[in-house]
Design a protein around this motif. Structure first.
Motif, short mmCIF file in Angstrom:
data_model
loop_
_atom_site.label_atom_id
_atom_site.label_comp_id
_atom_site.label_asym_id
_atom_site.label_seq_id
_atom_site.Cartn_x
_atom_site.Cartn_y
_atom_site.Cartn_z
N LEU A 205 0.90 -1.25 0.08
CA LEU A 205 -0.08 0.19 0.14
C LEU A 205 0.93 1.45 0.14
CD1 LEU A 205 -2.80 -1.00 2.52
CD2 LEU A 205 -2.89 -1.16 0.28
N PRO A 206 0.54 2.39 -0.76
CA PRO A 206 1.28 3.56 -0.76
C PRO A 206 1.32 4.38 0.72
CG PRO A 206 -0.96 3.78 -1.99
CD PRO A 206 -0.59 2.36 -1.50
N SER A 207 2.28 4.94 1.03
CA SER A 207 2.18 5.37 2.13
C SER A 207 1.62 7.09 2.14
CB SER A 207 3.64 5.66 2.84
OG SER A 207 4.44 6.46 1.89
N ASP A 208 1.44 7.52 0.85
CA ASP A 208 0.93 8.83 0.85
C ASP A 208 -0.56 8.81 1.38
OD1 ASP A 208 3.29 9.30 -0.42
OD2 ASP A 208 2.62 9.10 -2.55
N CYS A 209 -1.27 7.82 1.25
CA CYS A 209 -2.72 8.00 1.70
C CYS A 209 -2.83 8.01 3.10
CB CYS A 209 -3.48 6.73 1.30
SG CYS A 209 -3.62 6.41 -0.63
N VAL A 227 -9.51 3.62 3.66
CA VAL A 227 -8.24 3.51 2.87
C VAL A 227 -7.86 2.04 2.92
CG1 VAL A 227 -5.94 4.53 2.90
CG2 VAL A 227 -7.61 5.86 3.56
N THR A 228 -7.59 1.53 3.90
CA THR A 228 -7.02 0.29 3.91
C THR A 228 -7.90 -0.87 3.33
OG1 THR A 228 -5.63 0.74 6.10
CG2 THR A 228 -5.82 -1.50 5.33
N LEU A 229 -9.07 -0.94 3.71
CA LEU A 229 -9.91 -2.12 3.33
C LEU A 229 -10.45 -2.05 1.63
CD1 LEU A 229 -11.58 -4.36 4.33
CD2 LEU A 229 -13.71 -3.03 4.65
N PRO A 230 -10.49 -0.68 1.33
CA PRO A 230 -10.77 -0.81 -0.32
C PRO A 230 -9.44 -1.12 -0.94
CG PRO A 230 -11.91 1.19 0.76
CD PRO A 230 -10.81 0.47 1.77
N LEU A 231 -8.39 -0.88 -0.45
CA LEU A 231 -7.13 -1.02 -1.17
C LEU A 231 -6.83 -2.67 -0.95
CD1 LEU A 231 -5.02 1.94 -0.32
CD2 LEU A 231 -6.06 1.67 -2.46
N ILE A 232 -7.11 -3.05 -0.10
CA ILE A 232 -6.80 -4.80 -0.06
C ILE A 232 -7.79 -5.54 -0.32
CG2 ILE A 232 -5.28 -4.24 1.94
CD1 ILE A 232 -7.53 -5.24 3.96
N MET A 233 -8.98 -4.89 -0.79
CA MET A 233 -9.96 -5.84 -1.34
C MET A 233 -9.75 -6.75 -2.32
SD MET A 233 -13.25 -6.63 -0.39
CE MET A 233 -13.25 -5.46 0.64
N PRO A 234 -8.98 -6.34 -3.34
CA PRO A 234 -8.45 -7.51 -4.32
C PRO A 234 -7.94 -8.75 -3.75
CG PRO A 234 -8.36 -5.18 -5.18
CD PRO A 234 -8.59 -5.18 -3.59
N ALA A 235 -6.93 -8.49 -3.04
CA ALA A 235 -6.23 -9.70 -2.41
C ALA A 235 -7.06 -10.28 -1.20
CB ALA A 235 -5.12 -9.13 -1.48
N LEU A 236 -8.24 -9.53 -0.74
CA LEU A 236 -8.87 -10.26 0.06
C LEU A 236 -10.06 -11.07 -0.53
CD1 LEU A 236 -9.78 -10.21 3.42
CD2 LEU A 236 -11.30 -8.46 2.95
N LEU A 237 -10.42 -10.51 -1.69
CA LEU A 237 -11.54 -11.46 -2.59
C LEU A 237 -10.71 -12.71 -3.02
CD1 LEU A 237 -13.24 -8.72 -4.51
CD2 LEU A 237 -14.01 -10.08 -2.60
N VAL A 238 -9.44 -12.72 -3.35
CA VAL A 238 -8.84 -13.75 -3.64
C VAL A 238 -8.59 -14.95 -2.79
CG1 VAL A 238 -6.63 -14.82 -4.34
CG2 VAL A 238 -7.50 -12.60 -5.50
N ALA A 239 -8.42 -14.50 -1.46
CA ALA A 239 -8.47 -15.30 -0.28
C ALA A 239 -9.61 -15.79 0.04
CB ALA A 239 -7.89 -14.42 0.93
N ILE A 240 -10.95 -15.26 -0.32
CA ILE A 240 -12.21 -15.78 0.04
C ILE A 240 -12.58 -16.82 -0.95
CG2 ILE A 240 -14.43 -15.03 -0.01
CD1 ILE A 240 -14.07 -12.34 1.19
N ILE A 241 -12.22 -16.51 -2.10
CA ILE A 241 -12.62 -17.56 -3.25
C ILE A 241 -11.85 -18.71 -2.99
CG2 ILE A 241 -11.24 -16.70 -5.08
CD1 ILE A 241 -14.53 -18.16 -5.48
N PHE A 242 -10.77 -18.71 -2.71
CA PHE A 242 -9.78 -19.94 -2.29
C PHE A 242 -10.47 -20.55 -1.13
CE2 PHE A 242 -6.71 -18.25 -5.36
CZ PHE A 242 -6.15 -19.59 -5.71
N ARG A 243 -10.69 -19.72 -0.19
CA ARG A 243 -10.98 -20.73 1.14
C ARG A 243 -12.57 -21.20 0.79
NH1 ARG A 243 -9.91 -23.34 3.22
NH2 ARG A 243 -11.20 -23.11 5.14
N VAL A 244 -13.38 -20.32 0.18
CA VAL A 244 -14.87 -21.07 -0.06
C VAL A 244 -14.65 -22.23 -0.83
CG1 VAL A 244 -16.84 -20.46 -1.54
CG2 VAL A 244 -15.99 -18.91 0.00
N LEU A 245 -13.76 -22.29 -1.94
CA LEU A 245 -13.90 -23.57 -2.82
C LEU A 245 -13.37 -24.50 -1.98
CD1 LEU A 245 -12.47 -22.03 -6.07
CD2 LEU A 245 -14.77 -22.61 -5.52
N ASP A 246 -12.25 -24.22 -0.91
CA ASP A 246 -11.54 -25.45 -0.45
C ASP A 246 -12.44 -25.87 0.85
OD1 ASP A 246 -9.36 -27.01 0.30
OD2 ASP A 246 -8.84 -25.59 1.92
N ALA A 247 -13.21 -24.99 1.33
CA ALA A 247 -14.25 -25.35 2.44
C ALA A 247 -15.32 -26.15 1.87
CB ALA A 247 -14.74 -24.07 3.15
#
Length: 314
Positions: A205-209, A227-247
């Motif tokens: 994440l950029p420190s300017d924000c 700031v943080t949650l919108p910027l990490i949302m793509p990575a969070l969605l990847v983690a969610i789909i991987f965990r959903v398919l695994d679960a």
């Protein structure tokens, strides 16, 4: 002025075609191996699901169409889709998936926020965090089965010592506790996976924000949500789909902890019971096929929604 552009465009097109050709050249062995390892068992399972195959006499299997899935006879419905035990396993699977993934996402983000801060010994804690995720699932499940034992398990010993319970609890045998025991173990094991992906996103994440938010006097909670949650949302969605398919296809954790208990039986455990214990290969293959179609449908819907969110036309 136009000729150089035409030449560069033709050159770029040629380079693009060469890259595509090279990509297919490298992907062809992988795709061939994937078709051999995954494609053939899938086709064979589809075939068995439409036969009356038995584990002892696979060669004598006869074609029966969709009767393993659903058929009507003398006013009654039969097949996987008419079996109450199957729908109980579907409910258990989705309850396990929603609950465990939700807890893992919340705890994973909290752990990532903590590990993203600067403090002494942060590298050692990061390394220790990966230990539960690195342990094989069967090993961790057996370890927790001993810890949750109602006679000699350390969990009951600690709870009794703290006065939180009056008598030992049969965590994996009690119908009201077995599913929560499985969820607890799954959250312990896979929360580091979510935390690792979220932490990697936070590191980029950029420190300017954050500097601008600090100048504006925004509280840390507002900084996280705006700031943080919108910027990490793509990575969070990847983690969610991987965990959903695994679960959705969880088997080893549930089977080691609860065996064939109906209170925690998932779709994978149900299919295994039909295939191995009841030796009904056709019926078990039908259950496996329905599970495969459900996971595939969820993956396709996720990819479609992800492409729409990114504004990419199919």
């Amino acid at each position: 002025m136009l000729r150089p552009r035409r030449r560069s465009t033709g050159k770029s097109t040629r380079v693009r075609r060469e890259r595509v050709r090279a990509a297919w050249l490298f992907l062809t062995p992988l795709m061939a191996g994937l078709l051999l390892v995954a494609g053939w068992p899938l086709v064979r399972t589809l075939w068995f699901s439409m036969t009356d195959a038995n584990l002892a006499q696979l060669e004598q299997a006869k074609w029966i169409g969709f009767e393993n899935y659903l058929f009507h006879d003398n006013g009654l419905w039969y097949g996987v889709l008419a079996d109450p035990d199957w729908w109980n396993s579907v409910y258990n699977t989705f309850f396990f998936t929603v609950t465990s993934v939700a807890l893992e996402v919340v705890l994973g983000v909290i752990v990532a926020l903590i590990l993203n801060a600067n403090f002494k010994g942060r590298m050692w804690i990061r390394a220790a965090m990966l230990v539960p995720w690195a342990i094989p699932t069967v090993v961790s499940a057996q370890m927790w089965a001993w810890m949750l034992n109602d006679q000699f398990g350390i969990i009951n010993y600690l709870l009794l010592g703290l006065g939180l319970i009056d008598e030992p609890l049969a965590w994996t045998a009690n119908a009201h506790l077995s599913m929560w025991a499985v969820i607890m173990v799954d959250v312990w094991k896979t929360t580091p996976f979510v935390a690792l992906l979220v932490l990697a996103a936070m590191q980029m994440l950029p420190s300017d924000c954050y500097e601008a938010a600090k100048v504006d006097g925004i509280s840390p909670i507002q900084v996280f949500y705006r700031v943080t949650l919108p910027l990490i949302m793509p990575a969070l969605l990847v983690a969610i789909i991987f965990r959903v398919l695994d679960a959705l296809r969880v088997f080893d954790l549930v089977y080691v902890l609860t065996s064939n208990s109906s209170s925690a039986m998932t779709m994978s455990v149900y299919a295994r019971q039909q295939l191995v214990e009841f030796q009904d290969v056709g019926y078990g293959s039908a259950a496996s096929t329905v599970l495969f179609l459900a996971i595939s449908l969820i993956a396709v819907v996720y990819l479609y929604l992800g492409r729409r969110q990114l504004g990419i036309s199919s």
